[in-house]
Scaffold this motif. Structure first.
Motif, short mmCIF file in Angstrom:
data_model
loop_
_atom_site.label_atom_id
_atom_site.label_comp_id
_atom_site.label_asym_id
_atom_site.label_seq_id
_atom_site.Cartn_x
_atom_site.Cartn_y
_atom_site.Cartn_z
N PHE A 1 0.79 -1.08 -0.03
CA PHE A 1 -0.14 0.01 -0.07
C PHE A 1 0.82 1.35 0.12
O PHE A 1 0.25 2.34 -0.28
N ASP B 1 -3.53 -6.01 6.21
CA ASP B 1 -4.27 -6.64 4.87
C ASP B 1 -4.02 -7.92 4.60
O ASP B 1 -2.54 -7.93 4.71
N HIS C 1 -4.19 -11.65 2.70
CA HIS C 1 -4.79 -12.47 1.38
C HIS C 1 -4.28 -13.98 1.23
O HIS C 1 -3.14 -13.58 1.50
N TYR D 1 -6.42 -15.08 -4.15
CA TYR D 1 -6.88 -13.34 -4.09
C TYR D 1 -7.93 -13.24 -5.06
O TYR D 1 -9.11 -12.66 -5.08
N GLU E 1 -13.20 -9.26 -3.34
CA GLU E 1 -12.40 -8.16 -3.40
C GLU E 1 -11.45 -8.11 -4.76
O GLU E 1 -11.45 -7.24 -5.43
N HIS F 1 -2.23 -8.47 -4.01
CA HIS F 1 -1.45 -7.49 -3.06
C HIS F 1 -1.65 -8.35 -1.63
O HIS F 1 -2.53 -8.79 -1.33
#
Ligand SMILES: [Zn+2]
Length: 178
Positions: A14, A50, A52, A56, A61, A69
């Protein structure tokens, strides 16, 4: 009065990885300073990540945001070591908001009620995970002060960052640092 800083998703993906932005890079010094202030005062700091799986792209999402990510244990999932404080609590969440803020799980797996006196939230992204967690905390703890420091948050775009701050203000989240 216990003060708690919640550092939302300050992960490499991010900041300057798969979903990084210039705005996210720019807030890093402010976030580091904020964390240091809490640690020096002996206040509580909780980090969220976050998180995953390899699957993913097949998730809801992933279908809406097809950019892999924060796959658990990947480089992009990590909080950079100059931001992270490994001795603090870390919460790995599979979606935008953590839905168990009112629970504390001890080493033996016993669940007890978690209480906050005052919460400040910083991190990424203002318009997704910061706003989600601020509103969940608002719902669980209607009587506590919840503050978001805008100078320690960045959104997907500057416009949606601002829109999320306005939404949180409407829900009686205190916004500072604008
Ligand atoms: Zn995600």
């Amino acid at each position: 009065m216990k003060k708690t800083l919640i550092v939302v998703d300050m992960q490499k993906d991010f900041i300057d990885g798969a979903l990084g932005t210039g705005e996210a890079v720019a807030i890093v010094p402010n976030v580091k300073k904020k964390i240091s202030e809490y640690i020096e005062r002996g206040d509580q700091v909780i980090f969220t990540r976050d998180t995953h799986s390899e699957d993913y792209l097949n998730t809801h999402e992933g279908k809406n945001l097809p950019v892999v990510h924060c796959v658990k244990n990947s480089e992009g999932w990590q909080i950079p070591s100059d931001i992270d404080v490994p001795t603090c609590e870390h919460i790995d969440k599979g979606t935008f908001g953590w839905d168990m803020w009112d629970a504390e799980i001890d080493r033996d797996g016993h669940i007890s009620y978690r209480n906050f006196d005052e919460v400040e939230i910083v991190g990424l992204c203002t318009d997704i995970c910061v706003v989600s967690n601020a509103l969940i905390l608002r719902a669980y703890y209607p009587e506590i002060e919840i503050t978001v420091d805008a100078s320690c948050c960045a959104g997907v775009t500057p416009e949606t960052h601002k829109a999320a701050l306005d939404t949180m203000k409407c829900c009686q989240i205190k916004i500072i640092g604008e």
